[in-house]
Enzyme design. Structure first.
Site, PDB file in Angstrom:
ATOM      1  N   CYS A   1      45.868  46.113  43.992  1.00 40.26           N
ATOM      2  CA  CYS A   1      45.796  47.562  43.640  1.00 40.26           C
ATOM      3  C   CYS A   1      45.515  48.144  45.018  1.00 40.26           C
ATOM      4  O   CYS A   1      44.129  48.413  45.501  1.00 40.26           O
ATOM      5  CB  CYS A   1      45.090  47.813  42.552  1.00 40.26           C
ATOM      6  SG  CYS A   1      44.869  49.925  42.318  1.00 40.26           S
TER       7      CYS A   1
ATOM      8  N   CYS B   1      43.437  51.600  44.704  1.00 43.47           N
ATOM      9  CA  CYS B   1      42.035  51.677  44.095  1.00 43.47           C
ATOM     10  C   CYS B   1      41.532  50.065  43.845  1.00 43.47           C
ATOM     11  O   CYS B   1      41.212  49.439  44.540  1.00 43.47           O
ATOM     12  CB  CYS B   1      41.766  52.636  43.392  1.00 43.47           C
ATOM     13  SG  CYS B   1      40.150  52.791  42.746  1.00 43.47           S
ATOM     14  N   SER B   2      41.705  49.992  42.476  1.00 43.06           N
ATOM     15  CA  SER B   2      41.008  48.825  41.897  1.00 43.06           C
ATOM     16  C   SER B   2      41.557  48.353  40.547  1.00 43.06           C
ATOM     17  O   SER B   2      41.102  47.648  39.601  1.00 43.06           O
ATOM     18  CB  SER B   2      39.504  48.961  41.672  1.00 43.06           C
ATOM     19  OG  SER B   2      39.027  50.082  40.828  1.00 43.06           O
ATOM     20  N   CYS B   3      42.794  48.854  40.132  1.00 43.88           N
ATOM     21  CA  CYS B   3      43.312  48.765  38.756  1.00 43.88           C
ATOM     22  C   CYS B   3      43.436  47.089  38.686  1.00 43.88           C
ATOM     23  O   CYS B   3      44.018  46.527  39.687  1.00 43.88           O
ATOM     24  CB  CYS B   3      44.837  49.397  38.580  1.00 43.88           C
ATOM     25  SG  CYS B   3      44.477  51.183  38.446  1.00 43.88           S
TER      26      CYS B   3
END
Lengths: 99, 198
Positions: free
Chosen positions: B98, B101-103
């Site tokens: 991702c 971000c952090s999906c």
């Protein structure tokens, strides 16, 4: 929005650091920060896109220097202030009262 | 950089305000923490992959309609996201990132590890996936194509790793320990039978 969060392809961050047997949360407050963000989302005070945008608006220097769950915390506080759920400075005032 | 104590205090202040305003209840907070600490995690994804390795009809459903196939095993989407499952073969190696971000597929893998959310991984998985794979000790021959999947809030990717050699006839439960979190992100392959510590 093209800012520091848009990291794909950037150079210079060095090697990937990994941790063996990493815990889900490294500190108790991290789980609390996640839970408070999720209750804010579930309560309809802000949606996921607004929340992500609030974290993307964190200044690039802060974005790189604070930890992942601090970004969640600051994103949640920013959204709740923007939506009028909290007054500006209310969190700081409460910090003084309980410290 | 704020100290850990300062951040903990800031979280406590926010929590106390939201409790006081009646916007959250303490049991709801505990429930969310318990969900992420104890009930979501790569053990769920390992069940999905081991089922796909054992049951060709399930594998076909998992690749054609992943969101529903995963729900069949009881793993509901946490954020209303759609799942995409990509299959590793001798010709194609898939890796998930991702960059923004952090999906991450929470229902099957839980919360992402710190390295997945870190700047070096987000930056280089996109531009130098073979270099990243080498850092994880994963060599992919030039004859195979490496595909990088950039996750977002609506679409979460999970890798179906190649079934290791010498596992024919193994039960779903015996296959599960071969399926690691990292193999479902695509940065490593599934473990060989000899690599599992009993």
């Amino acid at each position: 929005m093209n800012s520091i969060h848009d990291m794909g392809g950037m150079h210079g961050f060095g090697p990937i650091e990994r941790e063996e047997n990493e815990p889900v949360f490294h500190h108790k407050w991290e789980g609390k920060a996640l839970a408070l963000a999720r209750t804010g989302l579930a309560g309809g005070h802000f949606n996921l896109d607004e929340f992500r945008h609030a974290m993307e608006k964190i200044s690039p220097v802060d974005y790189l220097s604070i930890s992942y769950y601090e970004r969640w915390l600051e994103g949640t506080i920013a959204m709740l202030e923007e939506k009028g759920v909290l007054d500006a400075g209310e969190v700081e005032q409460r910090m003084k009262e309980i410290s | 950089m704020t100290s850990n104590d300062d951040v903990a205090l800031r979280v406590r202040a926010l929590e106390s305000l939201l409790l006081e305003k009646g916007l959250v209840e303490a049991p709801a907070i505990d429930e969310i923490i318990d969900l992420f600490e104890n009930r979501l995690g790569p053990q769920n994804g390992a069940r999905v992959i081991a089922r796909a390795w054992s049951d060709p009809a399930f594998k076909a459903r998992l690749l054609s309609n992943p969101t529903d196939a995963i729900v069949e095993l009881g793993f509901e989407a946490v954020q209303g996201e759609d799942m995409v499952v990509v299959e590793n073969t001798s010709r194609v190696h898939n890796i998930v990132v991702c960059t923004l971000c952090s999906c991450f597929p929470w229902a099957t893998l839980g919360l992402p590890p710190v390295w997945y959310k870190s700047a070096p991984y987000r930056a280089r998985a996109a531009s130098d996936p073979r270099g990243v794979l080498a850092e994880f000790g994963t060599e992919i021959g030039q004859e195979a194509e490496v595909r990088v999947w950039d996750s977002n809030a609506e679409l979460r990717y999970m890798v179906l790793p190649e079934k290791p050699a010498g596992t024919d006839g193994m039960s779903e439960d015996d296959l599960m320990p071969l399926v690691t979190r990292d193999s479902m992100i695509g940065v490593t392959k599934a473990l060989d039978v000899g690599e599992v510590t009993p």
